[in-house]
Design a protein around this motif. Structure first.
Motif, PDB file in Angstrom:
ATOM      1  N   LEU A 183     -11.639 -37.369 -55.201  1.00 15.26           N
ATOM      2  CA  LEU A 183     -10.212 -37.599 -55.337  1.00 15.26           C
ATOM      3  C   LEU A 183      -9.716 -38.635 -54.336  1.00 15.26           C
ATOM      4  N   GLU A 184      -8.734 -39.423 -54.772  1.00 14.81           N
ATOM      5  CA  GLU A 184      -8.005 -40.267 -53.842  1.00 14.81           C
ATOM      6  C   GLU A 184      -7.064 -39.393 -53.009  1.00 14.81           C
ATOM      7  N   GLY A 185      -6.526 -39.979 -51.947  1.00 19.05           N
ATOM      8  CA  GLY A 185      -5.673 -39.208 -51.058  1.00 19.05           C
ATOM      9  C   GLY A 185      -4.483 -38.583 -51.755  1.00 19.05           C
ATOM     10  N   TRP A 186      -3.777 -39.356 -52.599  1.00 16.12           N
ATOM     11  CA  TRP A 186      -2.596 -38.817 -53.265  1.00 16.12           C
ATOM     12  C   TRP A 186      -2.953 -37.704 -54.227  1.00 16.12           C
ATOM     13  N   GLN A 187      -4.140 -37.807 -54.854  1.00 16.07           N
ATOM     14  CA  GLN A 187      -4.561 -36.762 -55.783  1.00 16.07           C
ATOM     15  C   GLN A 187      -4.880 -35.456 -55.058  1.00 16.07           C
ATOM     16  N   ALA A 188      -5.628 -35.556 -53.959  1.00 15.15           N
ATOM     17  CA  ALA A 188      -5.999 -34.353 -53.212  1.00 15.15           C
ATOM     18  C   ALA A 188      -4.770 -33.647 -52.674  1.00 15.15           C
ATOM     19  N   LEU A 189      -3.858 -34.423 -52.083  1.00 12.86           N
ATOM     20  CA  LEU A 189      -2.660 -33.817 -51.509  1.00 12.86           C
ATOM     21  C   LEU A 189      -1.766 -33.235 -52.595  1.00 12.86           C
ATOM     22  N   ASP A 190      -1.635 -33.931 -53.708  1.00 13.96           N
ATOM     23  CA  ASP A 190      -0.811 -33.432 -54.805  1.00 13.96           C
ATOM     24  C   ASP A 190      -1.383 -32.132 -55.361  1.00 13.96           C
ATOM     25  N   GLN A 219      -9.555 -24.742 -49.307  1.00  9.28           N
ATOM     26  CA  GLN A 219     -10.650 -25.534 -49.871  1.00  9.28           C
ATOM     27  C   GLN A 219     -10.525 -27.003 -49.465  1.00  9.28           C
ATOM     28  N   PHE A 220      -9.311 -27.492 -49.463  1.00  6.72           N
ATOM     29  CA  PHE A 220      -9.056 -28.881 -49.078  1.00  6.72           C
ATOM     30  C   PHE A 220      -9.464 -29.126 -47.636  1.00  6.72           C
ATOM     31  N   ILE A 221      -9.135 -28.188 -46.747  1.00  4.77           N
ATOM     32  CA  ILE A 221      -9.501 -28.317 -45.333  1.00  4.77           C
ATOM     33  C   ILE A 221     -11.013 -28.448 -45.187  1.00  4.77           C
ATOM     34  N   LYS A 222     -11.751 -27.613 -45.891  1.00  4.75           N
ATOM     35  CA  LYS A 222     -13.207 -27.662 -45.800  1.00  4.75           C
ATOM     36  C   LYS A 222     -13.746 -28.971 -46.378  1.00  4.75           C
ATOM     37  N   ALA A 223     -13.176 -29.403 -47.499  1.00  5.04           N
ATOM     38  CA  ALA A 223     -13.642 -30.645 -48.113  1.00  5.04           C
ATOM     39  C   ALA A 223     -13.368 -31.842 -47.215  1.00  5.04           C
ATOM     40  N   MET A 224     -12.194 -31.863 -46.577  1.00  7.24           N
ATOM     41  CA  MET A 224     -11.860 -32.957 -45.659  1.00  7.24           C
ATOM     42  C   MET A 224     -12.848 -33.033 -44.516  1.00  7.24           C
ATOM     43  N   ALA A 225     -13.161 -31.875 -43.937  1.00  6.28           N
ATOM     44  CA  ALA A 225     -14.066 -31.861 -42.795  1.00  6.28           C
ATOM     45  C   ALA A 225     -15.463 -32.319 -43.187  1.00  6.28           C
ATOM     46  N   ASP A 226     -15.952 -31.850 -44.331  1.00  9.02           N
ATOM     47  CA  ASP A 226     -17.270 -32.278 -44.786  1.00  9.02           C
ATOM     48  C   ASP A 226     -17.303 -33.792 -44.993  1.00  9.02           C
ATOM     49  N   GLN A 227     -16.240 -34.327 -45.573  1.00 11.38           N
ATOM     50  CA  GLN A 227     -16.198 -35.769 -45.813  1.00 11.38           C
ATOM     51  C   GLN A 227     -16.128 -36.534 -44.494  1.00 11.38           C
ATOM     52  N   ALA A 228     -15.327 -36.023 -43.547  1.00 11.86           N
ATOM     53  CA  ALA A 228     -15.178 -36.707 -42.261  1.00 11.86           C
ATOM     54  C   ALA A 228     -16.484 -36.755 -41.490  1.00 11.86           C
ATOM     55  N   LEU A 229     -17.339 -35.764 -41.676  1.00 14.13           N
ATOM     56  CA  LEU A 229     -18.621 -35.700 -40.964  1.00 14.13           C
ATOM     57  C   LEU A 229     -19.770 -36.231 -41.808  1.00 14.13           C
ATOM     58  N   SER A 230     -19.478 -36.829 -42.960  1.00 13.59           N
ATOM     59  CA  SER A 230     -20.532 -37.363 -43.807  1.00 13.59           C
ATOM     60  C   SER A 230     -21.064 -38.670 -43.212  1.00 13.59           C
ATOM     61  N   ALA A 231     -22.275 -39.019 -43.606  1.00 12.31           N
ATOM     62  CA  ALA A 231     -22.880 -40.251 -43.105  1.00 12.31           C
ATOM     63  C   ALA A 231     -22.057 -41.470 -43.496  1.00 12.31           C
ATOM     64  N   ASP A 232     -21.372 -41.385 -44.628  1.00  9.67           N
ATOM     65  CA  ASP A 232     -20.570 -42.513 -45.098  1.00  9.67           C
ATOM     66  C   ASP A 232     -19.450 -42.849 -44.123  1.00  9.67           C
ATOM     67  N   VAL A 233     -18.995 -41.850 -43.353  1.00 10.64           N
ATOM     68  CA  VAL A 233     -17.921 -42.067 -42.387  1.00 10.64           C
ATOM     69  C   VAL A 233     -18.466 -42.310 -40.985  1.00 10.64           C
ATOM     70  N   VAL A 234     -19.341 -41.419 -40.506  1.00 14.70           N
ATOM     71  CA  VAL A 234     -19.737 -41.474 -39.100  1.00 14.70           C
ATOM     72  C   VAL A 234     -20.655 -42.641 -38.777  1.00 14.70           C
ATOM     73  N   MET A 275     -10.936 -42.320 -45.331  1.00 13.58           N
ATOM     74  CA  MET A 275     -12.311 -41.886 -45.565  1.00 13.58           C
ATOM     75  C   MET A 275     -12.855 -42.431 -46.875  1.00 13.58           C
ATOM     76  N   GLY A 276     -11.977 -43.008 -47.712  1.00 12.30           N
ATOM     77  CA  GLY A 276     -12.414 -43.476 -49.018  1.00 12.30           C
ATOM     78  C   GLY A 276     -12.349 -42.396 -50.070  1.00 12.30           C
ATOM     79  N   GLY A 277     -11.511 -41.377 -49.849  1.00 14.12           N
ATOM     80  CA  GLY A 277     -11.376 -40.270 -50.789  1.00 14.12           C
ATOM     81  C   GLY A 277     -12.127 -39.046 -50.299  1.00 14.12           C
ATOM     82  N   VAL A 278     -12.013 -37.961 -51.055  1.00 13.68           N
ATOM     83  CA  VAL A 278     -12.654 -36.708 -50.666  1.00 13.68           C
ATOM     84  C   VAL A 278     -13.225 -36.032 -51.903  1.00 13.68           C
ATOM     85  N   THR A 279     -14.440 -35.515 -51.781  1.00 13.20           N
ATOM     86  CA  THR A 279     -15.071 -34.769 -52.869  1.00 13.20           C
ATOM     87  C   THR A 279     -14.642 -33.306 -52.776  1.00 13.20           C
TER      88      THR A 279
END
Length: 382
Positions: free
Chosen positions: A246-253, A274-289, A194-198
């Protein structure tokens, strides 16, 4: 360095993700493919990504002669069991690092999500497949006790079966309508695709596991057997309070940490939600879809991160059935608990008696009333 800070009010662009799309990120699946006209559509495309998700029986053997079920059979109330594990090979007994239950009342218009502490002391029932006689232990060991298939090999799907029986015994939930095993390593791949997650970080956290550059911290040689409380040394990655990309390793860590937190595993449970919600918002963002290449990478990474059992339904069936649930009708729950000591030694976690009242409300359909009367159970996400 934590990551790129964003404005406090900053949120991913695009449509606000409905709950079933949030469940997409939890499942690591591809439900956004059928999201209200957001994407290209087409049965072939849907089948392609649904087929990428590994499907196994997670709740024991299916009854002989059971008839296939239809999407219309997915009716509330529903209970879904989600388990996160670290990547392990078949020769290593699995431990459930994260245990989450999603309860969806009748009508499929709202949902409640609660985490079960991994160190919770519970009664694990006997399990004939492995010869386990039953007994009291930390709940994260249930998968291990149920996973052995002989010759030193382990099957996480079989281990999930015993964990599900243990959660049923604890909560009184007699039947789970769906379940998923999520590989935490796969979560990192999804976030990177996704290019990271906010994400909003609600407290300062130091990493027990990683250095500031993301490389593993060295381990004391004397702690190779994992019996040390803090087996690592050297500089630590740090996550400061605020909103960051955050990058993937940062969010997961970040969401794996519990040492040094005021409320230990209870804070970690909140961070995972919180991470679950942030992932979903990012996955449904215009930058991804709206980016077919990035979307394809996200969906492929998601499909590779999951073992799913929909009790006769695939992930797309579930997405269609839950399309009416919106994010503002999802309630995150925190179960009150405390540490248990014996002879001055830490043994695990215990739940307060009020948690049993909550479980009863889930089973008898009175959860909405319970939450009105017990607002302290609501897990604030920021």
């Amino acid at each position: 360095m934590v990551g790129d800070r964003v404005a406090k009010s900053g949120k991913p662009n695009g449509r606000r993700a409905p709950l079933w799309a949030r469940l997409c990120s939890i499942f690591g699946c591809v439900l956004m493919v059928v999201s209200g006209g957001l994407l290209i559509g087409g049965q072939a495309l849907i089948a392609r990504y649904a087929g990428a998700v590994q499907q196994k029986s997670l709740f024991g053997d299916e009854p002989a002669g059971a008839a296939p079920r239809k999407v219309s059979d997915i009716k509330g109330p529903l209970n879904i069991l989600l388990v996160g594990i670290d990547p392990r090979d078949a020769a290593t007994a699995p431990l459930s690092d994260s245990i989450i239950v999603v309860h969806i009342p009748e009508g499929l218009k709202e949902a409640y999500l609660f985490s079960i502490p991994r160190d919770l002391l519970v009664e694990i029932p006997p399990f004939a497949k492995t010869g386990f006689a039953g007994g009291t232990s930390k709940i994260n060991a249930a998968m291990s006790y149920g996973s052995s298939v002989g010759n030193g090999k382990h099957d996480v799907a079989q281990g999930f079966d015993l964990l599900a029986k243990t959660v049923s015994k604890l909560t009184g939930i007699q039947h789970f309508d769906a379940g998923a095993i999520i590989n935490f390593g796969g979560f990192k791949k999804i976030v990177d695709a996704m290019g990271g997650v906010t994400m909003t970080i609600d407290q300062d956290v130091k990493s027990e596991h990683l250095q500031p550059d993301g490389k593993p911290r060295p381990r004391y040689p004397s702690c190779a057997d994992n019996h040390c409380a803090h087996p690592y040394y050297g500089p630590q990655a740090q996550y400061k309070k605020g909103t960051f990309h955050l990058e993937g390793w940062q969010a997961l860590d970040y969401v794996r940490q519990r040492y040094g937190l005021k409320n230990s595993d209870y804070d970690r449970q909140r961070h995972q939600q919180q991470f679950i919600k942030a992932m979903a918002d990012q996955a449904l963002s215009a930058d991804v879809v709206t980016n077919p290449i990035k979307l394809d990478r996200v969906l492929r990474a998601a499909g590779q991160s999951l073992i799913f059992d929909g009790n006769g339904h695939n992930v797309v069936d579930w997405g269609l059935a839950l399309h009416g649930i919106r994010s503002d009708s999802m309630t995150l729950i925190k179960l009150p608990g405390h540490s248990v000591f014996s002879g001055g030694s830490y043994r695990g976690e215990g739940l307060d008696p009020s948690a049993q009242e909550f479980f009863t409300s889930v089973s008898d359909g009175s959860i909405a009333t319970f939450m009105v009367n017990h607002p302290e159970f609501i897990n604030r996400t920021s």
